[in-house]
Design a protein around this motif. Structure first.
Motif, PDB file in Angstrom:
ATOM      1  N   ASP A 196      16.891  61.262  83.496  1.00  0.00           N
ATOM      2  CA  ASP A 196      16.985  61.903  82.183  1.00  0.00           C
ATOM      3  C   ASP A 196      17.449  60.863  81.164  1.00  0.00           C
ATOM      4  N   CYS A 221      16.311  70.205  83.255  1.00  0.00           N
ATOM      5  CA  CYS A 221      17.287  69.443  84.012  1.00  0.00           C
ATOM      6  C   CYS A 221      18.344  70.419  84.501  1.00  0.00           C
ATOM      7  N   HIS A 224      25.173  66.794  81.014  1.00  0.00           N
ATOM      8  CA  HIS A 224      24.368  65.895  80.184  1.00  0.00           C
ATOM      9  C   HIS A 224      24.470  66.324  78.716  1.00  0.00           C
ATOM     10  N   HIS A 253      22.339  67.445  76.717  1.00  0.00           N
ATOM     11  CA  HIS A 253      21.583  68.665  76.402  1.00  0.00           C
ATOM     12  C   HIS A 253      22.346  69.904  76.870  1.00  0.00           C
TER      13      HIS A 253
HETATM   14 ZN   LIG Z   1      19.759  66.163  82.036  1.00  0.00          ZN
END
Ligand SMILES: [Zn+2]
Length: 716
Positions: free
Chosen positions: A410, A447, A452, A454
């Motif tokens: 990612d 994901c 993360h 996001h």
């Molecule tokens: Zn991710």
């Protein structure tokens, strides 16, 4: 809408193609109307919008919804004939929204984006903000059409180019993503653009598209007197939300909006030069060899080595090709982007230098976001604790990559981005590259991780889909994951371009899954499909060339049965309407085929390439079906030159076809030269060519002809 006596005057954006009237109301901005500039504002090209912008009504702070009140700040805005920015602020929490329109070229469409800055000092969660919402008022009797095209993807479908009637109750949504897993029953992905026009008269209308690689959608619907269209990030599967750190910001994907006449080719002949002028890489377009002629190693698959490459480089030079492209198979393993020492004992820079000494450029295939299981120093290993945290999903311990497909990292994770940026730089510099091709499921769209940048996924609706060699995830956060990953991907390529201005980027994602206007702004050419026979190449070109410059559209020409000389030329020419990459074992060619290819390449460079770069393009046949005739016309009114590519399909008893040409001057005379001598040189008037058509006679199925056109009144 009620403007009242205090309504501010409109701000107007103009270029030679259109005028757009924008107004900043107290709590929201609005695009009031637009019109075509050349037509002088006749009703034919006037489009009146009946809604104001819907600014976000609320955000989430500490898990609670907080309603927003937006207020215009005229002193922070800007308006000149090429750029307008209206600025609105919310005081609690403190956010600033810039509503921006710009005409970056003196012709073609204007662009629009919305940027929201978080000035609050706290973490804020923003709901879906569309890039553009339109609601045109239209007479109920007005007949409209919606024109859109699919991505060539793995194999072009039987349809590809769509023309639909926009009648009462019409509903359409076209989607584009970073990787389209084929889901049975779902419509194929589109190149994210729509061309909507009147069915009658001048076939005038508007077109709009999205300049972003992430998960996006365009919707169009008609109810009564209203035609509505929404463009932007894809809200499905939702609910979408995205984080803004203190001092951070969110920007909607940029969209473009244009006005045109002349149906889809009229739109394309305005849009394609605009893509070149505004989105394209100026260094690339100044390169006289662009689009390059290329020899690619994939005809031998993964079985490549130094000996083969040196032989192919010599062959390339003999055929006057301009670049050698080393495809997959050169590396130690997936994620381990170092040359296999058994195959390339002297390394890659050694063969790159050998190509350079022959006057050729040198490029390679990579899949640089992918991790594998190699353990050598420099390899990106999925079991390494650091790398495991970058992957979009957890993998079982026994997981293995495919030959050239691994697991996606990612890029939205800062550490993964930084690693990839270094790795791309190392690959380009240490292997002496002139071109870097990327492939595979490159940009994450979903994901499983909650730590993360996001949004975390809603695990109850999340799906992990297994494809060959890798897994990908679809869930509530997919669009946000793609938003962050795409920004990181763009950042890496923008940096590389600054450091290596002449470097070429080929955009490939299992063939043509990444064909869009964001890619056009960050790459130099596209692989438009992953199926390379003549009919697939022609279909993918026919579709894609409605929206993107022909020079950017790469066809790979693969091995195909050519019992007769005309079949051989038919195979080559089916991949020679844009960027041509030869992907076959040229050492297996007969001397006659060698000579035919040499001549075809020389003609491409001398006469076809200038037209592919600069000419208008007309789709003068139905979409290729491989059975009947098909063809395209290039015509450059400035140089007074053009060409018609004519293809005779598989039917034996259709020896003659007439192509009704477009874009010529009815009163003028034109010289016609039939390159293969299927007819003697002759002259015809523009009127004849655009009414009765250009007659081509080819006795054999699966054959072709190139008819070169020249303005007979101009200088030779
Ligand atoms: Zn991710």
């Amino acid at each position: 809408m009620a403007l009242g006596a205090t309504a501010p005057p409109p701000a107007i954006i103009s270029n030679s193609s259109m005028h757009v009237y924008l107004r900043a109301l107290r709590n929201a901005p609005t695009l009031e109307w637009m019109e075509g500039a050349r037509a002088g504002g006749t009703k034919d090209t006037l489009w009146t919008n009946e809604t104001t912008e819907l600014l976000p009504a609320s955000v989430q702070v500490n898990g609670a919804d907080v309603p927003l009140t937006w207020q215009l700040h005229p002193q922070l805005g800007h308006a000149d004939p090429r750029k307008v920015v209206f600025v609105y602020e919310s005081m609690e929490p403190h956010l600033r929204l810039c509503w921006e329109w710009e005409a970056r070229a003196d012709f073609g469409p204007v662009e629009h984006r919305i940027t929201i800055e978080n000035l609050s000092g706290r973490e804020i969660w923003l709901p879906m903000v569309d890039s553009l919402r339109l609601a045109w008022r239209t007479a109920p009797t007005r007949q409209l059409r919606n024109f859109y095209v699919e991505k060539g993807a793995d194999t072009p479908s039987a349809a590809g180019t769509h023309l639909e009637s926009v009648g009462e109750g019409y509903r359409w949504t076209g989607e584009s993503s970073t990787y389209a897993h084929p889901v049975p029953g779902r419509p194929r992905e589109i190149i994210p653009a729509e061309i909507v026009y009147r069915a009658d008269g001048t076939q005038s209308g508007w077109y709009a598209g999205i300049e972003f690689r992430g998960r996006t959608r365009i919707s169009l619907e008609r109810n009564g007197q209203s035609v509505k269209s929404t463009l932007g990030l894809n809200p499905e599967p939702g609910p979408f939300r995205t984080r803004m750190d203190p001092g951070g910001s969110f920007q909607t994907p940029t969209v473009f909006l244009g006005v045109f006449a002349g149906g889809p080719d009229g739109a394309g002949n305005q849009l394609r030069p605009w893509v070149r002028a505004v989105l394209g890489n100026p260094v690339t377009w100044k390169d006289p060899q662009y689009p390059l002629t290329v020899n690619n190693s994939w005809g031998s698959g993964m079985q490549v080595d130094e000996g083969l490459v040196l032989r192919m480089i010599a062959e390339s030079r003999e055929l006057s090709l301009e670049m050698f492209h080393l495809d997959a198979g050169w590396f130690r393993g997936v994620g381990d982007w170092y040359p296999d020492p058994k195959k390339f004992p002297h390394g890659l820079a050694y063969v790159a230098d050998a190509a350079h000494r022959q006057g050729l450029r040198f490029g390679i295939w990579t899949d640089w976001t992918q991790a594998g299981v190699d353990t050598e120093p420099g390899a990106l290993n999925v079991h390494d604790a650091k790398v495991r945290d970058w992957l979009v999903t957890d993998l079982p311990t026994e997981w293995k990559p495919e030959e050239f497909k691994g697991q996606t990292t990612d890029l939205g994770v800062t550490a993964a981005h930084d690693y990839a940026a270094q790795e791309v730089k190392r690959i380009v510099e240490s292997y002496h590259l002139d071109m870097l091709e990327h492939d595979g499921y490159l940009v994450a769209q979903g994901c499983v991780r909650g730590d993360h940048p996001h949004a975390a996924p809603d695990r109850s609706t999340m799906r992990v889909i297994h494809d060959s060699g890798f897994d990908f995830v679809l869930g509530s956060n997919s669009t946000d994951v793609s938003y962050h990953a795409v920004r990181a991907y763009y950042d890496i390529y923008e940096r590389m371009r600054r450091e290596h201005p002449g470097l070429l980027f080929e955009i490939c994602n299992d063939g043509g899954r990444m064909v869009d206007f964001g890619s056009a702004a960050h790459g130099d050419y596209f692989s438009i499909t992953d199926t390379y026979n003549p009919i697939s190449n022609r279909r993918a070109f026919y579709d894609t060339s409605h929206l993107l410059p022909a020079a950017m559209l790469e066809s790979y020409v693969e091995q195909w049965p050519t019992p007769r000389a005309e079949n051989f030329l038919y195979m080559l020419r089916s991949g020679m309407m844009g960027w041509v990459t030869i992907m076959l074992d040229t050492t297996a060619w007969t001397p006659a085929q060698h000579e035919a290819a040499r001549q075809a390449i020389a003609l491409y460079k001398k006469k076809l390439r200038p037209l592919i770069r600069d000419a208008n393009l007309y789709h003068v046949s139905e979409r290729p079906d491989g059975i009947h005739w098909d063809g395209v016309e290039f015509w450059n009114p400035q140089s007074g030159r053009g060409v018609v590519y004519a293809f005779h399909g598989s039917v034996a008893d259709e020896n003659e076809h007439r192509f009704v040409l477009a874009g010529l001057d009815r009163a003028k005379g034109y010289r016609l030269h039939f390159e293969d001598g299927s007819a003697p040189d002759q002259e015809a008037t523009g009127s004849e060519l655009m009414k009765q058509g250009l007659k081509v006679n080819l006795p054999h199925p699966l054959s072709s002809e190139l008819i070169l056109l020249e303005d007979a009144s101009g200088k030779r």
